[in-house]
Enzyme design. Structure first.
Site, PDB file in Angstrom:
ATOM      1  N   HIS A 149      -0.349  -1.653  -7.030  1.00  0.00           N
ATOM      2  CA  HIS A 149      -1.212  -1.441  -5.876  1.00  0.00           C
ATOM      3  C   HIS A 149      -2.680  -1.572  -6.291  1.00  0.00           C
ATOM      4  CE1 HIS A 149      -2.849   1.415  -2.582  1.00  0.00           C
ATOM      5  NE2 HIS A 149      -2.861   0.163  -2.171  1.00  0.00           N
ATOM      6  N   SER A 172       0.827  -1.209   0.000  1.00  0.00           N
ATOM      7  CA  SER A 172       0.000   0.000   0.000  1.00  0.00           C
ATOM      8  C   SER A 172       0.859   1.256   0.000  1.00  0.00           C
ATOM      9  CB  SER A 172      -0.875   0.046   1.253  1.00  0.00           C
ATOM     10  OG  SER A 172      -1.695  -1.078   1.322  1.00  0.00           O
ATOM     11  N   ASN A 226      -3.482   6.962  -1.878  1.00  0.00           N
ATOM     12  CA  ASN A 226      -3.517   6.902  -0.414  1.00  0.00           C
ATOM     13  C   ASN A 226      -2.991   8.177   0.238  1.00  0.00           C
ATOM     14  OD1 ASN A 226      -4.801   4.524  -0.005  1.00  0.00           O
ATOM     15  ND2 ASN A 226      -2.954   3.302   0.269  1.00  0.00           N
ATOM     16  N   GLU A 230      -2.500   1.322  -9.028  1.00  0.00           N
ATOM     17  CA  GLU A 230      -1.386   2.260  -9.134  1.00  0.00           C
ATOM     18  C   GLU A 230      -0.141   1.466  -9.468  1.00  0.00           C
ATOM     19  OE1 GLU A 230      -2.570   5.626  -5.838  1.00  0.00           O
ATOM     20  OE2 GLU A 230      -1.436   3.910  -5.195  1.00  0.00           O
TER      21      GLU A 230
HETATM   22  P1  NAD Z   1      -3.731  -9.926   5.202  1.00  0.00           P
HETATM   23  O1  NAD Z   1      -3.208  -9.841   6.573  1.00  0.00           O
HETATM   24  O2  NAD Z   1      -5.177 -10.214   4.976  1.00  0.00           O
HETATM   25  O3  NAD Z   1      -2.908 -10.995   4.371  1.00  0.00           O
HETATM   26  C1  NAD Z   1      -1.515 -11.057   4.403  1.00  0.00           C
HETATM   27  C2  NAD Z   1      -1.137 -12.499   4.204  1.00  0.00           C
HETATM   28  O4  NAD Z   1       0.268 -12.566   4.018  1.00  0.00           O
HETATM   29  C3  NAD Z   1      -1.488 -13.397   5.399  1.00  0.00           C
HETATM   30  O5  NAD Z   1      -2.273 -14.472   4.967  1.00  0.00           O
HETATM   31  C4  NAD Z   1      -0.130 -13.826   5.902  1.00  0.00           C
HETATM   32  O6  NAD Z   1      -0.116 -15.132   6.444  1.00  0.00           O
HETATM   33  C5  NAD Z   1       0.693 -13.739   4.630  1.00  0.00           C
HETATM   34  N1  NAD Z   1       2.134 -13.699   4.828  1.00  0.00           N
HETATM   35  C6  NAD Z   1       2.831 -13.102   5.827  1.00  0.00           C
HETATM   36  N2  NAD Z   1       4.141 -13.338   5.665  1.00  0.00           N
HETATM   37  C7  NAD Z   1       4.267 -14.093   4.544  1.00  0.00           C
HETATM   38  C8  NAD Z   1       5.362 -14.670   3.879  1.00  0.00           C
HETATM   39  N3  NAD Z   1       6.598 -14.506   4.336  1.00  0.00           N
HETATM   40  N4  NAD Z   1       5.144 -15.398   2.781  1.00  0.00           N
HETATM   41  C9  NAD Z   1       3.877 -15.587   2.298  1.00  0.00           C
HETATM   42  N5  NAD Z   1       2.801 -15.063   2.905  1.00  0.00           N
HETATM   43  C10 NAD Z   1       2.986 -14.325   4.014  1.00  0.00           C
HETATM   44  O7  NAD Z   1      -3.317  -8.528   4.521  1.00  0.00           O
HETATM   45  P2  NAD Z   1      -3.906  -7.858   3.204  1.00  0.00           P
HETATM   46  O8  NAD Z   1      -4.917  -6.851   3.581  1.00  0.00           O
HETATM   47  O9  NAD Z   1      -4.227  -8.910   2.207  1.00  0.00           O
HETATM   48  O10 NAD Z   1      -2.638  -7.045   2.685  1.00  0.00           O
HETATM   49  C11 NAD Z   1      -1.653  -7.640   1.891  1.00  0.00           C
HETATM   50  C12 NAD Z   1      -0.883  -6.559   1.168  1.00  0.00           C
HETATM   51  O11 NAD Z   1      -1.796  -5.829   0.336  1.00  0.00           O
HETATM   52  C13 NAD Z   1      -0.228  -5.550   2.098  1.00  0.00           C
HETATM   53  O12 NAD Z   1       0.988  -5.139   1.523  1.00  0.00           O
HETATM   54  C14 NAD Z   1      -1.239  -4.413   2.103  1.00  0.00           C
HETATM   55  O13 NAD Z   1      -0.665  -3.181   2.424  1.00  0.00           O
HETATM   56  C15 NAD Z   1      -1.718  -4.454   0.684  1.00  0.00           C
HETATM   57  N6  NAD Z   1      -3.022  -3.852   0.417  1.00  0.00           N
HETATM   58  C16 NAD Z   1      -4.076  -4.066   1.260  1.00  0.00           C
HETATM   59  C17 NAD Z   1      -5.309  -3.519   0.945  1.00  0.00           C
HETATM   60  C18 NAD Z   1      -6.517  -3.765   1.808  1.00  0.00           C
HETATM   61  O14 NAD Z   1      -7.524  -3.097   1.596  1.00  0.00           O
HETATM   62  N7  NAD Z   1      -6.497  -4.700   2.743  1.00  0.00           N
HETATM   63  C19 NAD Z   1      -5.475  -2.758  -0.211  1.00  0.00           C
HETATM   64  C20 NAD Z   1      -4.382  -2.570  -1.069  1.00  0.00           C
HETATM   65  C21 NAD Z   1      -3.162  -3.117  -0.737  1.00  0.00           C
END
Ligand code: NAD
Length: 298
Positions: free
Chosen positions: A146, A125, A197, A158
């Site tokens: 993104h 993000s 963001n 993005e």
């Molecule tokens: P989440 O916590 O739902 O999922 C993250 C996952 O990554 C978990 O299942 C975790 O077990 C896994 N993980 C952690 N370490 C790992 C590793 N070493 N190898 C493989 N998997 C691993 O989080 P999310 O909301 O899905 O966010 C994921 C990414 O997307 C982040 O970088 C976040 O900033 C970005 N993002 C999130 C959103 C949102 O709305 N939630 C929107 C855009 C971007």
């Protein structure tokens, strides 16, 4: 290698965003997808979510037949082994936890396990792309991609260019976004937060401050933003939906490093909410619940 030669996509992280990106890659892109997470349980959970989402939002609404859904699901294979997930991938999108150390470790291993030409996209993000790329020996192939939540609905991706991202990689990432039915907007990554963001965050932070000052309830602040500014959702309900509050705390250290104390530090109310168990996100309590359960009586 052009996008026309990409057949297999790997998604690292099967959480909220990872499983959605994998689903869109298989459903819209038609790709063979490998989905990776840290253990079998997390992988299975991601695959379950994909099945449930396809069933509820596509099959039950008549947008896909049961056979089409089966074909999509069959194209997605889960594995807890990163090497297994990416060794024959043509394109990798990382969507693991928003933590620089975790992402750098993943990218160091992606570099070792993938062919030199493979593009490594990150769905961060706002973590610094140049920093993540520095963990690899092919920083020209690392690019921010993104996606926005919910991935199936939101058009924007993005495409964030770090200092070392090549034009070719940027172009390929944009092509991949279009192939997945998205509209890429390229931005230069200068520190933290890319484009959307940064702009949206300023509004969200101000809305949080207003709740803290008891200017109005979160519901009324959101209503004002919907009615007065024609936003489809207010900033606070959107934060509840996306898990913004938990992410804000998780990324605090990185934000302070990149943007300084004043802009990086999370609002005390966000810290309070997250500590009390209100981080937002699917199935979790957020600011609306915090207002009803705690703030309105405090
Ligand atoms: P989440 O916590 O739902 O999922 C993250 C996952 O990554 C978990 O299942 C975790 O077990 C896994 N993980 C952690 N370490 C790992 C590793 N070493 N190898 C493989 N998997 C691993 O989080 P999310 O909301 O899905 O966010 C994921 C990414 O997307 C982040 O970088 C976040 O900033 C970005 N993002 C999130 C959103 C949102 O709305 N939630 C929107 C855009 C971007």
């Amino acid at each position: 290698m052009g996008l026309e030669n990409v057949r297999r996509v790997a998604v690292v992280g099967a959480g909220s965003m990872g499983n959605q990106i994998a689903q869109v890659a298989a459903r819209v892109g038609g790709y063979q997808v490998k989905l990776n997470d840290i253990n079998d349980e997390m992988v299975a959970k991601g695959l379950d979510t994909i099945r449930n989402t396809l069933q509820k939002h596509f099959v039950e609404k008549g947008k896909l037949t049961a056979e089409e859904m089966k074909a999509i699901v069959d194209r997605i294979v889960g594995t807890a082994k990163l090497e297994e997930a990416v060794k024959d991938a043509d394109f990798v999108i990382e969507a693991a936890a928003e933590n620089l150390a975790i992402k750098k470790d993943i990218f160091r291993r992606l570099d070792a396990f993938t062919a030199p030409h493979v593009i490594l996209g990150t769905n961060t993000s706002g973590l610094n792309i140049t920093d993540i790329a520095s963990a690899t020996k092919k920083p020209d192939k690392v690019v921010g991609m993104h996606f926005f939540n919910p991935v199936a609905v939101m058009k924007l991706v993005e495409v964030a260019r770090g200092a070392t991202t090549s034009q070719e990689t940027t172009d390929m990432a944009c092509e991949m976004c279009r192939k997945l039915g998205k509209e890429p907007i390229v931005c230069r990554d200068v520190g933290w937060g890319f484009l959307g963001n940064r702009a949206y965050g300023a509004m969200s932070d101000e809305a949080i401050q207003m709740v803290w000052e008891r200017v109005a309830s979160p519901m009324d602040i959101d209503r004002a933003m919907r009615l007065g500014f024609n936003l489809p959702m207010g900033p606070l309900e959107l934060g509840d939906l996306t898990g913004r509050w938990g992410l804000r705390i998780a990324s605090e250290e990185d934000r302070i490093r990149e943007m300084g104390e004043a802009r990086g530090r999370a609002h005390p109310m966000i810290r309070m909410m997250v500590r009390a168990g209100y981080p937002g996100g699917p199935g979790k309590k957020g600011i609306y619940d915090f207002w009803n359960d705690v703030l309105s009586k405090w």
